[in-house]
Design an enzyme around this catalytic site. Structure first.
Site, PDB file in Angstrom:
ATOM      1  N   GLU A 116      19.405 -18.403 -10.126  1.00 26.46           N
ATOM      2  CA  GLU A 116      18.038 -19.175  -9.407  1.00 26.46           C
ATOM      3  C   GLU A 116      17.827 -19.267  -8.419  1.00 26.46           C
ATOM      4  O   GLU A 116      18.807 -17.642  -7.884  1.00 26.46           O
ATOM      5  CB  GLU A 116      19.222 -21.196  -9.147  1.00 26.46           C
ATOM      6  CG  GLU A 116      18.860 -22.464 -10.808  1.00 26.46           C
ATOM      7  CD  GLU A 116      19.499 -23.261  -9.938  1.00 26.46           C
ATOM      8  OE1 GLU A 116      19.146 -23.885  -9.421  1.00 26.46           O
ATOM      9  OE2 GLU A 116      20.000 -23.220 -10.995  1.00 26.46           O
ATOM     10  N   HIS A 241      12.749 -29.165  -2.227  1.00 30.92           N
ATOM     11  CA  HIS A 241      13.091 -28.560  -3.188  1.00 30.92           C
ATOM     12  C   HIS A 241      11.402 -28.400  -3.543  1.00 30.92           C
ATOM     13  O   HIS A 241      10.650 -29.053  -3.087  1.00 30.92           O
ATOM     14  CB  HIS A 241      13.324 -29.260  -4.418  1.00 30.92           C
ATOM     15  CG  HIS A 241      14.101 -28.706  -5.645  1.00 30.92           C
ATOM     16  ND1 HIS A 241      12.996 -27.825  -6.332  1.00 30.92           N
ATOM     17  CD2 HIS A 241      14.525 -28.438  -6.905  1.00 30.92           C
ATOM     18  CE1 HIS A 241      13.244 -26.861  -7.254  1.00 30.92           C
ATOM     19  NE2 HIS A 241      14.997 -26.751  -7.016  1.00 30.92           N
ATOM     20  N   ARG A 288      15.860 -21.555  -1.292  1.00 30.52           N
ATOM     21  CA  ARG A 288      14.732 -22.323  -1.639  1.00 30.52           C
ATOM     22  C   ARG A 288      14.260 -22.901  -0.251  1.00 30.52           C
ATOM     23  O   ARG A 288      13.060 -23.124  -0.252  1.00 30.52           O
ATOM     24  CB  ARG A 288      15.675 -23.612  -1.370  1.00 30.52           C
ATOM     25  CG  ARG A 288      15.148 -24.847  -2.664  1.00 30.52           C
ATOM     26  CD  ARG A 288      16.562 -25.562  -3.570  1.00 30.52           C
ATOM     27  NE  ARG A 288      16.294 -25.118  -4.407  1.00 30.52           N
ATOM     28  CZ  ARG A 288      17.751 -25.682  -5.201  1.00 30.52           C
ATOM     29  NH1 ARG A 288      18.320 -26.894  -4.799  1.00 30.52           N
ATOM     30  NH2 ARG A 288      17.904 -25.588  -6.862  1.00 30.52           N
ATOM     31  N   HIS A 349      14.676 -33.076  -1.123  1.00 34.05           N
ATOM     32  CA  HIS A 349      16.103 -32.957  -2.401  1.00 34.05           C
ATOM     33  C   HIS A 349      16.886 -32.779  -2.330  1.00 34.05           C
ATOM     34  O   HIS A 349      17.655 -34.011  -2.854  1.00 34.05           O
ATOM     35  CB  HIS A 349      15.110 -31.206  -2.778  1.00 34.05           C
ATOM     36  CG  HIS A 349      15.423 -31.464  -4.478  1.00 34.05           C
ATOM     37  ND1 HIS A 349      16.460 -32.317  -6.138  1.00 34.05           N
ATOM     38  CD2 HIS A 349      17.238 -30.530  -4.388  1.00 34.05           C
ATOM     39  CE1 HIS A 349      16.943 -31.535  -6.162  1.00 34.05           C
ATOM     40  NE2 HIS A 349      17.535 -30.709  -5.853  1.00 34.05           N
ATOM     41  N   ARG A 384      21.053 -25.211   1.318  1.00 25.15           N
ATOM     42  CA  ARG A 384      22.533 -25.173  -0.021  1.00 25.15           C
ATOM     43  C   ARG A 384      21.519 -24.236  -0.918  1.00 25.15           C
ATOM     44  O   ARG A 384      20.447 -24.319  -1.766  1.00 25.15           O
ATOM     45  CB  ARG A 384      22.508 -26.657  -0.613  1.00 25.15           C
ATOM     46  CG  ARG A 384      23.363 -26.324  -1.892  1.00 25.15           C
ATOM     47  CD  ARG A 384      23.313 -28.349  -2.126  1.00 25.15           C
ATOM     48  NE  ARG A 384      21.613 -28.888  -2.663  1.00 25.15           N
ATOM     49  CZ  ARG A 384      21.639 -28.905  -3.554  1.00 25.15           C
ATOM     50  NH1 ARG A 384      22.771 -27.983  -4.919  1.00 25.15           N
ATOM     51  NH2 ARG A 384      20.461 -29.199  -4.343  1.00 25.15           N
TER      52      ARG A 384
HETATM   53  P1  FAD Z   1      25.588 -39.402  -6.661  1.00 26.60           P
HETATM   54  O1  FAD Z   1      25.562 -38.853  -8.698  1.00 26.60           O
HETATM   55  O2  FAD Z   1      23.750 -39.954  -5.963  1.00 26.60           O
HETATM   56  O3  FAD Z   1      26.287 -40.405  -6.746  1.00 26.60           O
HETATM   57  C1  FAD Z   1      26.555 -41.566  -5.760  1.00 26.60           C
HETATM   58  C2  FAD Z   1      26.566 -43.303  -6.219  1.00 26.60           C
HETATM   59  O4  FAD Z   1      26.299 -44.161  -5.647  1.00 26.60           O
HETATM   60  C3  FAD Z   1      25.571 -43.361  -7.388  1.00 26.60           C
HETATM   61  O5  FAD Z   1      26.059 -44.040  -8.937  1.00 26.60           O
HETATM   62  C4  FAD Z   1      24.778 -45.056  -6.907  1.00 26.60           C
HETATM   63  O6  FAD Z   1      24.345 -45.722  -7.544  1.00 26.60           O
HETATM   64  C5  FAD Z   1      26.251 -45.084  -6.163  1.00 26.60           C
HETATM   65  N1  FAD Z   1      25.789 -45.725  -4.686  1.00 26.60           N
HETATM   66  C6  FAD Z   1      24.910 -45.904  -3.758  1.00 26.60           C
HETATM   67  N2  FAD Z   1      25.176 -46.449  -2.068  1.00 26.60           N
HETATM   68  C7  FAD Z   1      25.733 -47.228  -2.713  1.00 26.60           C
HETATM   69  C8  FAD Z   1      26.065 -48.768  -2.823  1.00 26.60           C
HETATM   70  N3  FAD Z   1      25.845 -49.259  -1.118  1.00 26.60           N
HETATM   71  N4  FAD Z   1      26.533 -49.475  -3.286  1.00 26.60           N
HETATM   72  C9  FAD Z   1      27.633 -48.821  -4.250  1.00 26.60           C
HETATM   73  N5  FAD Z   1      26.705 -47.912  -4.747  1.00 26.60           N
HETATM   74  C10 FAD Z   1      26.203 -46.553  -4.489  1.00 26.60           C
HETATM   75  N6  FAD Z   1      22.427 -30.154  -8.011  1.00 26.60           N
HETATM   76  C11 FAD Z   1      23.201 -29.004  -8.226  1.00 26.60           C
HETATM   77  O7  FAD Z   1      24.953 -28.628  -8.106  1.00 26.60           O
HETATM   78  N7  FAD Z   1      22.860 -28.335  -9.740  1.00 26.60           N
HETATM   79  C12 FAD Z   1      21.696 -29.438 -10.238  1.00 26.60           C
HETATM   80  O8  FAD Z   1      21.683 -28.333 -11.340  1.00 26.60           O
HETATM   81  C13 FAD Z   1      20.956 -29.874  -9.833  1.00 26.60           C
HETATM   82  N8  FAD Z   1      19.778 -30.488  -9.990  1.00 26.60           N
HETATM   83  C14 FAD Z   1      19.158 -31.356  -9.157  1.00 26.60           C
HETATM   84  C15 FAD Z   1      18.654 -32.243 -10.438  1.00 26.60           C
HETATM   85  C16 FAD Z   1      17.811 -33.820  -9.109  1.00 26.60           C
HETATM   86  C17 FAD Z   1      16.827 -33.910  -9.956  1.00 26.60           C
HETATM   87  C18 FAD Z   1      18.155 -33.992  -8.302  1.00 26.60           C
HETATM   88  C19 FAD Z   1      18.178 -34.829  -7.261  1.00 26.60           C
HETATM   89  C20 FAD Z   1      19.515 -33.822  -7.791  1.00 26.60           C
HETATM   90  C21 FAD Z   1      20.357 -32.387  -8.048  1.00 26.60           C
HETATM   91  N9  FAD Z   1      21.469 -31.529  -7.156  1.00 26.60           N
HETATM   92  C22 FAD Z   1      21.804 -30.173  -7.930  1.00 26.60           C
HETATM   93  C23 FAD Z   1      21.904 -32.100  -6.832  1.00 26.60           C
HETATM   94  C24 FAD Z   1      23.548 -32.853  -7.500  1.00 26.60           C
HETATM   95  O9  FAD Z   1      23.276 -33.868  -8.692  1.00 26.60           O
HETATM   96  C25 FAD Z   1      23.746 -34.474  -6.397  1.00 26.60           C
HETATM   97  O10 FAD Z   1      24.224 -33.697  -5.476  1.00 26.60           O
HETATM   98  C26 FAD Z   1      25.268 -34.732  -6.612  1.00 26.60           C
HETATM   99  O11 FAD Z   1      24.993 -34.946  -8.283  1.00 26.60           O
HETATM  100  C27 FAD Z   1      25.909 -35.576  -5.903  1.00 26.60           C
HETATM  101  O12 FAD Z   1      26.278 -36.234  -6.506  1.00 26.60           O
HETATM  102  P2  FAD Z   1      27.495 -37.768  -5.966  1.00 26.60           P
HETATM  103  O13 FAD Z   1      28.264 -38.065  -6.654  1.00 26.60           O
HETATM  104  O14 FAD Z   1      27.626 -37.298  -4.293  1.00 26.60           O
HETATM  105  O15 FAD Z   1      25.889 -38.505  -5.680  1.00 26.60           O
HETATM  106  C1  SIN Z   2      17.094 -27.195 -10.376  1.00 27.70           C
HETATM  107  O1  SIN Z   2      17.457 -27.759 -11.465  1.00 27.70           O
HETATM  108  O2  SIN Z   2      16.235 -26.824  -9.547  1.00 27.70           O
HETATM  109  C2  SIN Z   2      18.423 -28.251  -8.831  1.00 27.70           C
HETATM  110  C3  SIN Z   2      19.100 -27.260  -8.828  1.00 27.70           C
HETATM  111  C4  SIN Z   2      19.929 -27.823  -7.330  1.00 27.70           C
HETATM  112  O3  SIN Z   2      19.269 -28.406  -7.069  1.00 27.70           O
HETATM  113  O4  SIN Z   2      21.472 -27.472  -7.420  1.00 27.70           O
END
Ligand code: FAD
Ligand code: SIN
Length: 518
Positions: A116, A241, A288, A349, A384
């Site tokens: 990427e 993104h 990015r 993003h 990032r």
């Molecule tokens: P999240 O996975 O967002 O989980 C947050 C949780 O908290 C959820 O369950 C939500 O419901 C809960 N929550 C929020 N507020 C409250 C509240 N007030 N009370 C109770 N529960 C609550 N990163 C990579 O490294 N590689 C990738 O390929 C990649 N692709 C991506 C593609 C997309 C479309 C997106 C949107 C992001 C991508 N990212 C990627 C970024 C990555 O997915 C996220 O940064 C990461 O998954 C965040 O994980 P997390 O556990 O911190 O939060």
């Molecule tokens: C993507 O697949 O382009 C998202 C990857 C990321 O947010 O790290």
């Protein structure tokens, strides 16, 4: 009142990984996870590209991954954090496999590594284009096997319980005693008293409206921590993104993974010009922040609403094998990627900043930890590197677990009153909530976007103040509901983004202000 040893707010990769580890280590202790939607709804669920991790040390090395991360972060990464996350990464990634997550392998049985933007080597491990979905599946399966974990879905954390909430004077440092949590099904507010609380509540994408993030990404954890007076930093570094699927409706949008550009796709303007070659020798695979800023420039020059991603020269059978979900999504919109270019536009993003934590995930509040997108570790600096966030969440969930396994929590029980909602009524003003939400999103898009200016930031602040006053009034007089609390949180987050933008006097990574060009 519920008493628990560990309260985890959020069921994405960060919260679930920590919960599995701590519950396995201490079977006699209780772990309570609250999550505001279905159990797997999260940013994690939608992660496409994969996990950046050095597994093949013939071609790749920790040094190269560290360098790529530092370059993407544009001089603002914390070197010791970068080194720690990248060298610990492979061990933490292998634990995911032990818990049952599957990742793609090639014909020789080696991991099929993707590439990427900003990466000098192929190092992104993935499960087709649904990596996050697979990780959530495996983690939730493990969670359900552990008897000392209670997972409460559709439970919305409203506020942390600290001396500030209880209106008493903290001894030296503020301490967290758990959280008030709204049961969304019956409208009651639970008091959850916990020895340790982990905020793993994810990102803020919805503050912009036009985002790759799902509806849960409203920055609740950051707003709660901010209200409790925790340190919050780097909120100006919003990552846009470059290639979200363009939709004329302009709201939540589907991501076309950067791995598609890693697979060889080109960015073109409507005349077919491959414009990234004019800006950066890495072309479509520049980091990015650079690609998004270049697209923004091209759109401002041409007045167009989007640019295009051209996959027509690629091996389509291989494309479908690697990116079946993206292929199907395009097909459902009558975009045949073997003939048609995909319309794309940058969208909000990822948040590089957040709640300040040390390497053990400790916040500036006693007994409050944070992990994942909600936290600001110093790994990402001003931008990032792609696919470093899933890795960061795995490593920090482990560090917090390690810290809590070795250190006894200094916890003196205190009297916690139930949530006080005297004098409030069920609001009839849902239209007001929706109206103000749209206003916040529009002002963030129009005044606090990819390219900012001092005068726009000032105007954004004035407009936000008006919305803030109206919503605070509604909050004080209404029985709580999720949309009102989310709106209030998004206003807090918008305030932090605007004001930390105003404070930044130098353009770095994802932050670009025309008044900082001298
Ligand atoms: P999240 O996975 O967002 O989980 C947050 C949780 O908290 C959820 O369950 C939500 O419901 C809960 N929550 C929020 N507020 C409250 C509240 N007030 N009370 C109770 N529960 C609550 N990163 C990579 O490294 N590689 C990738 O390929 C990649 N692709 C991506 C593609 C997309 C479309 C997106 C949107 C992001 C991508 N990212 C990627 C970024 C990555 O997915 C996220 O940064 C990461 O998954 C965040 O994980 P997390 O556990 O911190 O939060
Ligand atoms: C993507 O697949 O382009 C998202 C990857 C990321 O947010 O790290």
């Amino acid at each position: 009142m519920i008493h628990t040893n560990y309260l985890v707010i959020g069921s994405g990769i960060a919260g679930l990984t920590f919960a599995v580890k701590i519950a396995e280590k201490f079977p006699s202790k209780t772990v309570t996870i609250v999550t505001k939607s279905d159990e797997n709804e999260s940013n994690t669920k939608y992660a496409q590209g994969g996990v950046a991790v050095v597994l093949d040390t013939k071609e790749d090395s920790f040094e190269k991954h560290i360098q790529d991360t530092l370059i993407a972060g544009d001089g603002l990464c914390d070197f010791s954090v970068v080194e720690m996350v990248i060298t610990e990464g492979p061990k933490r990634f292998r634990e995911l496999i032990e818990w049952g997550a599957n990742f793609d392998v090639d014909a020789s049985g080696n991991f099929d590594l993707g590439k990427e933007g900003g990466h000098s080597e192929y190092r992104v491990v993935h499960h087709k284009d649904i990596t996050g979905y697979e990780i959530e599946r495996a983690l939730l399966q493990r969670i359900h096997q552990l008897e000392n974990i209670t997972l409460l879905t559709h439970h919305f954390a409203v506020d942390l319980i600290t001396e500030h909430q209880l209106k008493i004077q903290p001894k030296e440092q503020v301490t967290c005693y758990g959280a008030y949590v709204l049961n969304e099904k019956n409208g009651t507010i639970l008091t959850i008293n916990a020895e340790n609380t982990l905020l793993a509540s994810g990102g803020i994408g919805r503050v912009y409206g036009h985002t790759t993030n799902p509806v849960i990404a409203t920055g609740d954890g950051i707003a709660m921590a901010y209200r409790a007076k925790a340190a919050i930093k780097d909120m100006e570094f919003i990552q846009f993104h470059p290639t979200a699927l363009y939709s004329s409706e302009g709201s939540s949008t589907f991501l076309i993974s950067e791995a598609v550009r890693g697979f060889g796709a080109y960015l073109r303007d409507k005349k077919g010009h491959r414009f990234m070659l004019d800006y950066d020798e890495r072309a479509e695979l520049a980091s990015r922040d650079i690609v998004s800023q270049c697209i923004d420039k091209e759109l401002k020059k041409s007045g167009d609403t989007h640019v295009f991603l051209d996959c027509t020269h690629l091996n389509i059978a291989e494309f479908i094998k690697h990116f079946p979900t993206i292929y199907d999504k395009c097909k459902s919109l009558h975009i045949d990627i073997s003939k048609d270019w995909i319309p794309v536009v940058p969208a909000c993003h990822y948040l590089c900043g957040g709640i300040v934590v040390d390497q053990q995930g400790k916040t500036t509040i006693n007994n409050l930890f944070s992990c994942g997108e909600t936290s600001r570790t110093g790994l990402h600096g001003a931008n990032r590197l792609a696919s470093n966030s899933l890795l960061e969440a795995l490593v920090y969930a482990h560090n917090i677990y390690k810290h809590l396994s070795k250190n006894n929590t200094d916890f003196s029980p205190i009297e916690i009153p139930d949530w006080d909602d005297k004098g409030t009524t069920i609001t009839e003003e849902h239209v007001l909530i929706q109206h103000n939400l749209k206003e916040v999103q529009a002002l963030m898009r129009n005044y606090v976007g990819i390219v900012r200016s001092n005068s726009r930031l000032k105007k954004a602040n004035i407009k936000l103040d008006v919305i803030y006053t109206e919503v605070e009034e509604l909050y004080k007089t209404s029985k709580l509901n999720t949309s009102l609390c989310e709106l209030r949180n998004m206003i807090n987050v918008a305030h932090l983004i605007i004001n930390q933008s105003i404070d930044r006097k130098e353009n770095k990574g994802g932050y670009f202000n025309i008044d900082n060009i001298h």
